[in-house]
Design a protein around this motif. Structure first.
Motif, mmCIF file in Angstrom:
data_model
loop_
_atom_site.group_PDB
_atom_site.id
_atom_site.type_symbol
_atom_site.label_atom_id
_atom_site.label_comp_id
_atom_site.label_asym_id
_atom_site.label_seq_id
_atom_site.Cartn_x
_atom_site.Cartn_y
_atom_site.Cartn_z
ATOM 1 N N GLN A 70 15.937 5.182 -0.992
ATOM 2 C CA GLN A 70 17.086 4.857 -0.152
ATOM 3 C C GLN A 70 16.854 5.388 1.256
ATOM 4 O O GLN A 70 16.537 6.573 1.451
ATOM 5 N N PHE A 71 17.023 4.500 2.239
ATOM 6 C CA PHE A 71 16.751 4.809 3.638
ATOM 7 C C PHE A 71 17.990 5.371 4.332
ATOM 8 O O PHE A 71 19.083 5.352 3.782
ATOM 9 N N SER A 72 17.799 5.847 5.543
ATOM 10 C CA SER A 72 18.857 6.508 6.316
ATOM 11 C C SER A 72 20.119 5.677 6.434
ATOM 12 O O SER A 72 21.233 6.209 6.408
ATOM 13 N N ASP A 73 19.992 4.348 6.566
ATOM 14 C CA ASP A 73 21.160 3.494 6.755
ATOM 15 C C ASP A 73 21.815 3.070 5.444
ATOM 16 O O ASP A 73 22.768 2.300 5.448
ATOM 17 N N GLY A 74 21.298 3.555 4.304
ATOM 18 C CA GLY A 74 21.848 3.195 3.004
ATOM 19 C C GLY A 74 21.120 2.054 2.322
ATOM 20 O O GLY A 74 21.332 1.787 1.144
ATOM 21 N N SER A 75 20.268 1.329 3.060
ATOM 22 C CA SER A 75 19.491 0.269 2.427
ATOM 23 C C SER A 75 18.548 0.906 1.411
ATOM 24 O O SER A 75 18.205 2.087 1.507
ATOM 25 N N SER A 76 18.172 0.117 0.404
ATOM 26 C CA SER A 76 17.300 0.692 -0.616
ATOM 27 C C SER A 76 16.390 -0.354 -1.224
ATOM 28 O O SER A 76 16.680 -1.551 -1.202
ATOM 29 N N ILE A 77 15.272 0.136 -1.744
ATOM 30 C CA ILE A 77 14.319 -0.707 -2.459
ATOM 31 C C ILE A 77 14.128 -0.123 -3.856
ATOM 32 O O ILE A 77 14.312 1.074 -4.068
ATOM 33 N N VAL A 78 13.796 -1.001 -4.791
ATOM 34 C CA VAL A 78 13.595 -0.614 -6.178
ATOM 35 C C VAL A 78 12.107 -0.681 -6.484
ATOM 36 O O VAL A 78 11.456 -1.695 -6.222
ATOM 37 N N VAL A 79 11.566 0.393 -7.053
ATOM 38 C CA VAL A 79 10.168 0.419 -7.474
ATOM 39 C C VAL A 79 10.032 -0.459 -8.707
ATOM 40 O O VAL A 79 10.724 -0.256 -9.700
ATOM 41 N N ASP A 80 9.137 -1.442 -8.631
ATOM 42 C CA ASP A 80 8.855 -2.268 -9.806
ATOM 43 C C ASP A 80 7.802 -1.568 -10.655
ATOM 44 O O ASP A 80 8.082 -1.128 -11.751
ATOM 45 N N MET A 81 6.585 -1.446 -10.128
ATOM 46 C CA MET A 81 5.505 -0.814 -10.886
ATOM 47 C C MET A 81 4.369 -0.441 -9.956
ATOM 48 O O MET A 81 4.378 -0.765 -8.777
ATOM 49 N N GLU A 82 3.396 0.237 -10.527
ATOM 50 C CA GLU A 82 2.183 0.585 -9.797
ATOM 51 C C GLU A 82 1.521 -0.687 -9.287
ATOM 52 O O GLU A 82 1.444 -1.693 -9.980
ATOM 53 N N ASN A 83 1.054 -0.633 -8.051
ATOM 54 C CA ASN A 83 0.311 -1.744 -7.463
ATOM 55 C C ASN A 83 -1.168 -1.516 -7.754
ATOM 56 O O ASN A 83 -1.803 -0.671 -7.137
ATOM 57 N N ARG A 84 -1.690 -2.229 -8.709
ATOM 58 C CA ARG A 84 -3.085 -2.048 -9.100
ATOM 59 C C ARG A 84 -4.022 -2.485 -7.981
ATOM 60 O O ARG A 84 -3.806 -3.519 -7.354
ATOM 61 N N PRO A 85 -5.084 -1.725 -7.735
ATOM 62 C CA PRO A 85 -6.021 -2.123 -6.682
ATOM 63 C C PRO A 85 -6.790 -3.377 -7.075
ATOM 64 O O PRO A 85 -7.054 -3.611 -8.245
ATOM 65 N N CYS A 86 -7.118 -4.168 -6.074
ATOM 66 C CA CYS A 86 -7.892 -5.386 -6.315
ATOM 67 C C CYS A 86 -8.988 -5.500 -5.264
ATOM 68 O O CYS A 86 -9.120 -4.648 -4.395
ATOM 69 N N HIS A 87 -9.734 -6.577 -5.332
ATOM 70 C CA HIS A 87 -10.863 -6.781 -4.427
ATOM 71 C C HIS A 87 -10.450 -7.383 -3.079
ATOM 72 O O HIS A 87 -11.228 -7.375 -2.136
ATOM 73 N N LEU A 88 -9.222 -7.896 -2.960
ATOM 74 C CA LEU A 88 -8.813 -8.620 -1.749
ATOM 75 C C LEU A 88 -8.891 -7.793 -0.455
ATOM 76 O O LEU A 88 -9.252 -8.347 0.581
ATOM 77 N N PRO A 89 -8.591 -6.485 -0.454
ATOM 78 C CA PRO A 89 -8.709 -5.733 0.791
ATOM 79 C C PRO A 89 -10.159 -5.511 1.262
ATOM 80 O O PRO A 89 -10.378 -5.111 2.403
ATOM 81 N N ALA A 90 -11.135 -5.767 0.400
ATOM 82 C CA ALA A 90 -12.537 -5.506 0.774
ATOM 83 C C ALA A 90 -12.936 -6.228 2.054
ATOM 84 O O ALA A 90 -13.556 -5.640 2.940
ATOM 85 N N LYS A 91 -12.571 -7.500 2.161
ATOM 86 C CA LYS A 91 -12.984 -8.291 3.332
ATOM 87 C C LYS A 91 -12.413 -7.736 4.635
ATOM 88 O O LYS A 91 -13.159 -7.494 5.583
ATOM 89 N N PRO A 92 -11.075 -7.520 4.743
ATOM 90 C CA PRO A 92 -10.579 -6.968 6.004
ATOM 91 C C PRO A 92 -11.083 -5.541 6.281
ATOM 92 O O PRO A 92 -11.324 -5.193 7.441
ATOM 93 N N ILE A 93 -11.265 -4.738 5.230
ATOM 94 C CA ILE A 93 -11.793 -3.386 5.453
ATOM 95 C C ILE A 93 -13.218 -3.480 5.980
ATOM 96 O O ILE A 93 -13.583 -2.803 6.947
ATOM 97 N N ASN A 94 -14.039 -4.327 5.370
ATOM 98 C CA ASN A 94 -15.422 -4.488 5.824
ATOM 99 C C ASN A 94 -15.518 -5.003 7.255
ATOM 100 O O ASN A 94 -16.466 -4.668 7.975
ATOM 101 N N ALA A 95 -14.547 -5.811 7.686
ATOM 102 C CA ALA A 95 -14.560 -6.321 9.054
ATOM 103 C C ALA A 95 -14.460 -5.175 10.066
ATOM 104 O O ALA A 95 -15.077 -5.233 11.129
ATOM 105 N N ASP A 96 -13.709 -4.129 9.727
ATOM 106 C CA ASP A 96 -13.570 -2.965 10.609
ATOM 107 C C ASP A 96 -14.545 -1.837 10.278
ATOM 108 O O ASP A 96 -14.925 -1.065 11.150
ATOM 109 N N HIS A 97 -14.919 -1.747 8.989
ATOM 110 C CA HIS A 97 -15.760 -0.649 8.510
ATOM 111 C C HIS A 97 -16.805 -1.214 7.545
ATOM 112 O O HIS A 97 -16.607 -1.147 6.319
#
Length: 192
Positions: free
Chosen positions: A120-147
């Motif tokens: 819950q944020f300062s203004d009262g808005s809130s988000i609900v945790v669904d579940m763990e976000n499992r890592p996948c291969h999709l970030p590899a390309k943008p990470i490799n572009a910078d590193h």
């Protein structure tokens, strides 16, 4: 009797972003503030009140089945992101490269927050945790572009540290520096 217990655990919003076009790139655009709506952050490619099912729920539905969107946001911990960066051989990892929506500082073991916890944020808005976000291969390309070479290390480095997926329960406006308070389900751990 309330089913959610407010805790004394608070964090701070240190980064906000949204993925404008998932087809073009996973990379998030960084912003100073964001409106939270029942469909997520406006302009977010993962937004919407419903979505087509994906590999996350393959055991429940054929891929492409329209389901409730409980994956509107990808929320990561600043501390866990720093650990991922170090394990990838980097001084830091820009959360935009992994398609993050929010980075929160100050909540320990963030990736393992109980499902159904509320942030819950300062203004009262809130988000609900669904579940763990499992890592996948999709970030590899943008990470490799910078590193170059670091992207291939991401999936293993992010195991148990990739954050959570979440959905908006109460609308509002969030900003960098906002406090966020953790509320957890008031129940014992499942013991079959």
């Amino acid at each position: 009797m309330p089913a959610l217990a407010p805790t004394d655990i608070t964090g701070e919003v240190v980064w906000i972003g949204y993925v404008p076009d998932r087809g073009a790139a996973l990379t998030s655009a960084s912003v100073q503030e964001a409106q939270l709506t029942f469909a997520g952050i406006p302009g977010e490619a993962h937004g919407g009140e419903t979505r087509p099912s994906c590999v996350r729920v393959r055991s429940q539905y054929p891929e492409g089945t329209e389901i409730r969107n409980v994956r509107q946001l990808s929320v990561v911990s600043a501390e866990e992101l720093a650990e991922i960066a170090a394990d990838c051989g980097l001084k830091q990892l820009n959360p935009a490269l992994i398609g993050a929506s929010l980075v929160i500082k100050g909540i320990a073991d963030f990736t393992h927050l109980p499902p159904s916890s509320r942030l819950q944020f300062s203004d009262g808005s809130s988000i609900v945790v669904d579940m763990e976000n499992r890592p996948c291969h999709l970030p590899a390309k943008p990470i490799n572009a910078d590193h170059p070479g670091a992207g291939e290390k991401f999936k293993l480095a992010a195991r148990d540290k990739r954050g959570v997926t979440a959905w908006v329960e109460r609308e509002g406006m969030i900003r960098l520096g906002d406090a966020v308070r953790l509320h957890v389900p008031d129940q014992r751990a499942w013991c079959p």
